[in-house]
Design an enzyme around this catalytic site. Structure first.
Site, PDB file in Angstrom:
ATOM      1  CE  LYS A 151      10.920  20.557 -11.428  1.00 51.44           C
ATOM      2  NZ  LYS A 151      10.119  19.621 -10.665  1.00 51.44           N
ATOM      3  CB  SER A 198      12.845  23.163 -14.989  1.00 55.34           C
ATOM      4  OG  SER A 198      12.042  24.330 -15.027  1.00 55.34           O
ATOM      5  CD  GLU A 210       7.933  12.834 -15.578  1.00 49.69           C
ATOM      6  OE1 GLU A 210       9.049  13.366 -15.712  1.00 49.69           O
ATOM      7  OE2 GLU A 210       6.883  13.480 -15.427  1.00 49.69           O
ATOM      8  CG  HIS A 240      -1.644  -1.253   1.497  1.00 41.91           C
ATOM      9  ND1 HIS A 240      -2.896  -1.561   1.023  1.00 41.91           N
ATOM     10  CD2 HIS A 240      -1.217  -2.357   2.179  1.00 41.91           C
ATOM     11  CE1 HIS A 240      -3.239  -2.774   1.423  1.00 41.91           C
ATOM     12  NE2 HIS A 240      -2.239  -3.286   2.122  1.00 41.91           N
TER      13      HIS A 240
END
Ligand code: ARG
Length: 459
Positions: free
Chosen positions: A284, A278, A291, A157
């Site tokens: 970043k 970024s 992704e 979980h």
């Protein structure tokens, strides 16, 4: 003007819109190499069976190699008026060698031709997927070997469950990708039969030798039913379903990398080579590759659903609907191969943060199960009672804002008088993982066995 390909029956050429909806050359040119390989095998067989002359077969086979070299060099001009790769190749062959070119299509139809080309193409993709999967497995095994005894939290979980080893976590994916490769091998073995010689749908009256072409093209045997041979695309669907499952596995690993590389987790650092920045936030370092891999399963499953819908309800044998089989499979295969390569690069390059993993491994009362097991073993408590006692100790620690090993012995004894100082041994994360030596368990000794087994399998 009449149609260039079947002028006999037609007085007028096609409308521009007819041509636009009908042509597949824009995408099926990717089958050029397979088309030419198939045609060369067919021509050799026709000559061996006395259906065309040896000299015609020779001219055809050499001419086809010229066509292939023109295509590979980018010197071939594909024509939409010629519909597809099959007609484009044959028309060019005619320009190159003249009359014998017209004999190539004896005892053959574009229906068995395209089925053959596509099978050969998908078969290659199965091989490429297996190669890509094995490379990824090697990268994961290397990570597992380096960190066979590094501890980290295991989750259920996404809540802290029990400590596991980094090696064990990496090897879990090695198993999954091993099954993905096995599925590709199974699909390949099942699709490896030759449709060539099925002709349009009914077979042919020419004395062809289907065993010969099957063998020349690396197929195990000819397909046994000509209607089936030209009208099914289950081989492509099987590739797509194997690809979907593999992409789902890749997606899960990608998701873990996204989470793990966050500032909140810091379990891994991805390399600069597999990260992006970024345009506005200078600090970043984004896991874009992970992704994008996470997303690929969407289009791969989309292709599987799409082709299933194309095939659904089609009467035997060939229908032009089936021309819609290719683009989705091409896209899915490209997506899968790129995702595998990117994941392999990311996994090879990434650095696990051993300190952060270990700190996280001990937090969240991760050794509570070890404590309960100790109460069973050392004090003879029934597990359900041990579970209850441990729960009370966890609550006590939580209230005090400390970990289980930070409770004093006296405090523990206030919950159960039988507890002795030996209990502290099982509260350490290293002892915890080392104790899980059951087959398939997380103990470093077991992980190293699996690492050795897979190194042997992967060569
Ligand atoms: N371009 C066609 C396809 O991809 C080749 C087969 C054409 N056959 C036919 N009967 N029109 O399916």
């Amino acid at each position: 003007t009449s149609n260039r390909m079947w002028g006999g029956r037609f007085a007028e050429g096609p409308d521009a819109i007819m041509e636009a909806i009908n042509a597949s050359i824009g995408f099926d040119q990717r089958l050029a190499a397979q088309d030419i390989t198939g045609s060369r095998a067919h021509a050799a067989m026709l000559a061996a069976c006395g259906i065309i002359s040896d000299s015609d077969a020779q001219a055809i086979r050499e001419g086809l190699l010229t066509v292939l070299s023109e295509i590979e060099a980018g010197r071939f001009s594909f024509s939409t008026a010629l519909e597809d790769i099959h007609m484009n190749v044959e028309a060019r062959l005619k320009e190159l060698i003249g009359e014998p070119a017209g004999r190539l299509h004896t005892a053959r139809s574009r229906n068995d031709q395209v089925a053959t080309d596509f099978r050969l193409w998908v078969r290659d993709q199965c091989d490429a997927a297996i190669t890509g999967l094995e490379a990824l497995q090697r990268a994961l095994v290397a990570q597992a070997e380096a960190g066979a005894d590094w501890v980290m939290p295991g989750f259920t979980h996404l809540q802290t469950a029990q400590p596991v080893t980094w090696g064990h976590h990496m090897m879990a994916y090695v198993e999954m990708f091993g099954r993905d490769a096995a599925r590709m091998r199974d699909a390949r073995a099942r699709m490896n039969e030759s449709p060539l010689g099925a002709a349009a749908l009914a077979g042919t009256s020419f004395p062809i030798d289907r065993e010969m072409t099957a063998q020349a093209l690396g197929f195990d045997r000819p397909m046994a039913n000509s209607l089936d041979a030209v009208s099914d695309r289950d081989f492509a669907l099987e590739f797509l379903s194997s690809a979907t499952i593999c992409a789902m596995h890749l997606s899960r690993l990608a998701e873990e990398l996204v989470i793990w590389s966050s500032a909140q987790f810091r379990f891994v650092a991805l390399s600069d080579r597999f990260s992006t920045g970024s345009s506005i936030m200078p600090q970043k370092k984004n896991p874009d590759a992970a992704e994008l891999i996470r997303a690929k399963v969407g289009r791969i499953l989309g292709a599987q659903v799409g082709l299933t819908m194309v095939m659904k309800g089609l009467p035997l044998a060939y229908s032009k609907d089936m021309q819609e089989d290719k683009e989705q499979v091409f896209d899915a295969a490209d997506s899968l191969m790129l995702a595998l390569a990117a994941m392999t690069g990311m996994v090879s390059d990434m650095t696990a943060n051993r300190t952060a993993l270990e700190a996280a491994a001990g937090s969240g009362f991760s050794t509570a199960t070890d404590l309960a097991d100790w109460l069973v073993r050392a004090l003879g408590l029934p597990f359900r009672e041990a579970h209850h006692v441990t729960g009370a100790l966890v609550r006590m620690a939580e209230t005090q804002g400390c970990d289980l090993h930070e409770l004093e012995l006296g405090q523990m004894q206030s919950v159960h008088s039988g507890i002795t100082a030996d209990v502290y041994d099982v509260l350490g994360v290293h002892n915890s993982v080392a104790s899980r030596i059951s087959y398939g368990g997380t103990a470093p000794v077991r992980v190293r066995e699996q690492v050795a087994r897979w190194k042997g399998l992967l060569g």
